[in-house]
Design an enzyme around this catalytic site. Structure first.
Site, PDB file in Angstrom:
ATOM      1  N   ARG A  61       9.076  -5.203   9.177  1.00  0.00           N
ATOM      2  CA  ARG A  61       9.944  -4.025   9.036  1.00  0.00           C
ATOM      3  C   ARG A  61       9.999  -3.181  10.299  1.00  0.00           C
ATOM      4  O   ARG A  61      10.911  -2.375  10.477  1.00  0.00           O
ATOM      5  CB  ARG A  61       9.503  -3.205   7.815  1.00  0.00           C
ATOM      6  CG  ARG A  61       9.900  -3.857   6.508  1.00  0.00           C
ATOM      7  CD  ARG A  61       9.350  -3.125   5.319  1.00  0.00           C
ATOM      8  NE  ARG A  61       8.023  -3.586   4.948  1.00  0.00           N
ATOM      9  CZ  ARG A  61       7.112  -2.837   4.351  1.00  0.00           C
ATOM     10  NH1 ARG A  61       7.358  -1.571   4.083  1.00  0.00           N
ATOM     11  NH2 ARG A  61       5.947  -3.351   4.026  1.00  0.00           N
ATOM     12  N   GLU A  98      -3.117  -1.051   3.635  1.00  0.00           N
ATOM     13  CA  GLU A  98      -3.261  -0.413   2.318  1.00  0.00           C
ATOM     14  C   GLU A  98      -3.505  -1.427   1.208  1.00  0.00           C
ATOM     15  O   GLU A  98      -4.301  -1.186   0.314  1.00  0.00           O
ATOM     16  CB  GLU A  98      -2.022   0.447   1.980  1.00  0.00           C
ATOM     17  CG  GLU A  98      -2.259   1.318   0.753  1.00  0.00           C
ATOM     18  CD  GLU A  98      -1.010   2.017   0.231  1.00  0.00           C
ATOM     19  OE1 GLU A  98       0.097   1.767   0.731  1.00  0.00           O
ATOM     20  OE2 GLU A  98      -1.174   2.813  -0.717  1.00  0.00           O
TER      21      GLU A  98
HETATM   22  O1  LIG Z   1      -0.914   1.656   7.855  1.00  0.00           O
HETATM   23  P1  LIG Z   1      -1.261   0.373   7.132  1.00  0.00           P
HETATM   24  O2  LIG Z   1      -2.177   0.580   5.970  1.00  0.00           O
HETATM   25  O3  LIG Z   1      -1.760  -0.661   8.089  1.00  0.00           O
HETATM   26  O4  LIG Z   1       0.084  -0.190   6.482  1.00  0.00           O
HETATM   27  C1  LIG Z   1       1.332  -0.192   7.118  1.00  0.00           C
HETATM   28  C2  LIG Z   1       1.878  -1.565   7.297  1.00  0.00           C
HETATM   29  O5  LIG Z   1       2.127  -2.200   6.036  1.00  0.00           O
HETATM   30  C3  LIG Z   1       3.441  -2.719   5.993  1.00  0.00           C
HETATM   31  O6  LIG Z   1       3.535  -4.006   6.530  1.00  0.00           O
HETATM   32  P2  LIG Z   1       3.305  -5.377   5.812  1.00  0.00           P
HETATM   33  O7  LIG Z   1       2.028  -5.963   6.349  1.00  0.00           O
HETATM   34  O8  LIG Z   1       3.430  -5.215   4.328  1.00  0.00           O
HETATM   35  O9  LIG Z   1       4.459  -6.295   6.409  1.00  0.00           O
HETATM   36  P3  LIG Z   1       6.053  -6.371   6.367  1.00  0.00           P
HETATM   37  O10 LIG Z   1       6.581  -5.314   7.325  1.00  0.00           O
HETATM   38  O11 LIG Z   1       6.304  -7.736   6.893  1.00  0.00           O
HETATM   39  O12 LIG Z   1       6.541  -6.137   4.972  1.00  0.00           O
HETATM   40  C4  LIG Z   1       4.202  -1.764   6.891  1.00  0.00           C
HETATM   41  O13 LIG Z   1       5.426  -2.324   7.342  1.00  0.00           O
HETATM   42  C5  LIG Z   1       3.219  -1.522   8.000  1.00  0.00           C
HETATM   43  O14 LIG Z   1       3.276  -2.541   8.993  1.00  0.00           O
HETATM   44  N1  LIG Z   2       2.891   2.115  -0.040  1.00  0.00           N
HETATM   45  C1  LIG Z   2       3.560   1.374   0.859  1.00  0.00           C
HETATM   46  N2  LIG Z   2       4.899   1.221   0.762  1.00  0.00           N
HETATM   47  C2  LIG Z   2       5.576   0.464   1.665  1.00  0.00           C
HETATM   48  N3  LIG Z   2       4.993  -0.160   2.696  1.00  0.00           N
HETATM   49  C3  LIG Z   2       3.669  -0.025   2.829  1.00  0.00           C
HETATM   50  N4  LIG Z   2       2.806  -0.496   3.759  1.00  0.00           N
HETATM   51  C4  LIG Z   2       1.572  -0.071   3.427  1.00  0.00           C
HETATM   52  N5  LIG Z   2       1.583   0.691   2.329  1.00  0.00           N
HETATM   53  C5  LIG Z   2       2.892   0.733   1.930  1.00  0.00           C
END
Ligand SMILES: O=P(O)(O)OC[C@H]1O[C@H](OP(=O)(O)OP(=O)(O)O)[C@H](O)[C@@H]1O
Ligand SMILES: Nc1ncnc2[nH]cnc12
Length: 174
Positions: A61, A98
């Site tokens: 994302r 998270e």
């Molecule tokens: O601050 P944090 O606890 O580290 O979480 C934030 C991360 O979690 C999500 O990514 P995800 O790994 O779900 O990947 P995506 O963007 O491919 O959906 C979001 O896009 C951030 O990269």
């Molecule tokens: N609560 C949340 N919603 C969307 N993206 C996330 N990445 C980590 N935590 C998330």
């Protein structure tokens, strides 16, 4: 105000991807071209005076607005990807987020020594992902000057974890 518009449009999805997680779904923002253009413009207005020399976007994302921001600033876009996706020589870092744990990588030649880069992602939760990206950037000689997010989940205290390692800018905080 952009933060009010975003807080109305971002959709809450309970128990995704795991029970107990309230997922902030940004796809309604992407579906709204006027709001999406305002998001890009707001990122650009904020970072355009800060001598940014590269934008690091985090898969997946973080690629959406990250590439646009790099193009608007006229600087390289540098992808950080989940392990096993980048084709050339990489370095890796494991981290917790998270709702789990993951491993990300960057190409070893993606950044030049002392290059002033910004880390962009859609959302700051615990900060684990952003800190892991910063670690990779420093290991290959880059300087992290800040962090840019669309959404910040303040109750997870990611901003505190990033403190002292660069400026943090988020468009909406929940
Ligand atoms: O601050 P944090 O606890 O580290 O979480 C934030 C991360 O979690 C999500 O990514 P995800 O790994 O779900 O990947 P995506 O963007 O491919 O959906 C979001 O896009 C951030 O990269
Ligand atoms: N609560 C949340 N919603 C969307 N993206 C996330 N990445 C980590 N935590 C998330």
């Amino acid at each position: 105000m952009i933060s009010e518009k975003l807080s109305k449009v971002i959709r809450d999805v309970p128990d995704f991807p795991k029970p107990g997680i309230l997922f902030k779904d940004i796809t309604p923002v992407l579906a709204n071209p006027e709001l999406s253009a305002e998001v890009s413009q707001t990122f650009f207005d904020y970072w355009s005076t800060k001598n940014v020399e590269g934008v690091v976007g985090i898969e997946s994302r973080g690629f959406i607005y990250g590439l646009q921001l790099a193009q608007q600033l006229g600087v390289p876009f540098i992808p950080v990807r989940k392990a096993g996706k980048l084709p050339y020589q990489t370095i890796k870092h494991s981290y917790d987020l998270e709702y789990g744990s993951a491993e990300i990588e960057i190409h070893v030649d993606a950044i030049t020594k002392g290059q002033r880069v910004l880390i962009h992602d859609d959302l700051l939760a615990t900060g684990g992902t952003a800190l892991a990206a910063a670690e990779l950037i420093r290991k290959i000689g880059g300087e992290v000057i800040g962090y840019s997010f669309l959404v910040e989940l303040s109750f997870l205290k990611g901003q505190e974890r990033l403190k002292g390692s660069g400026e943090v800018h988020s468009l909406v905080t929940f």
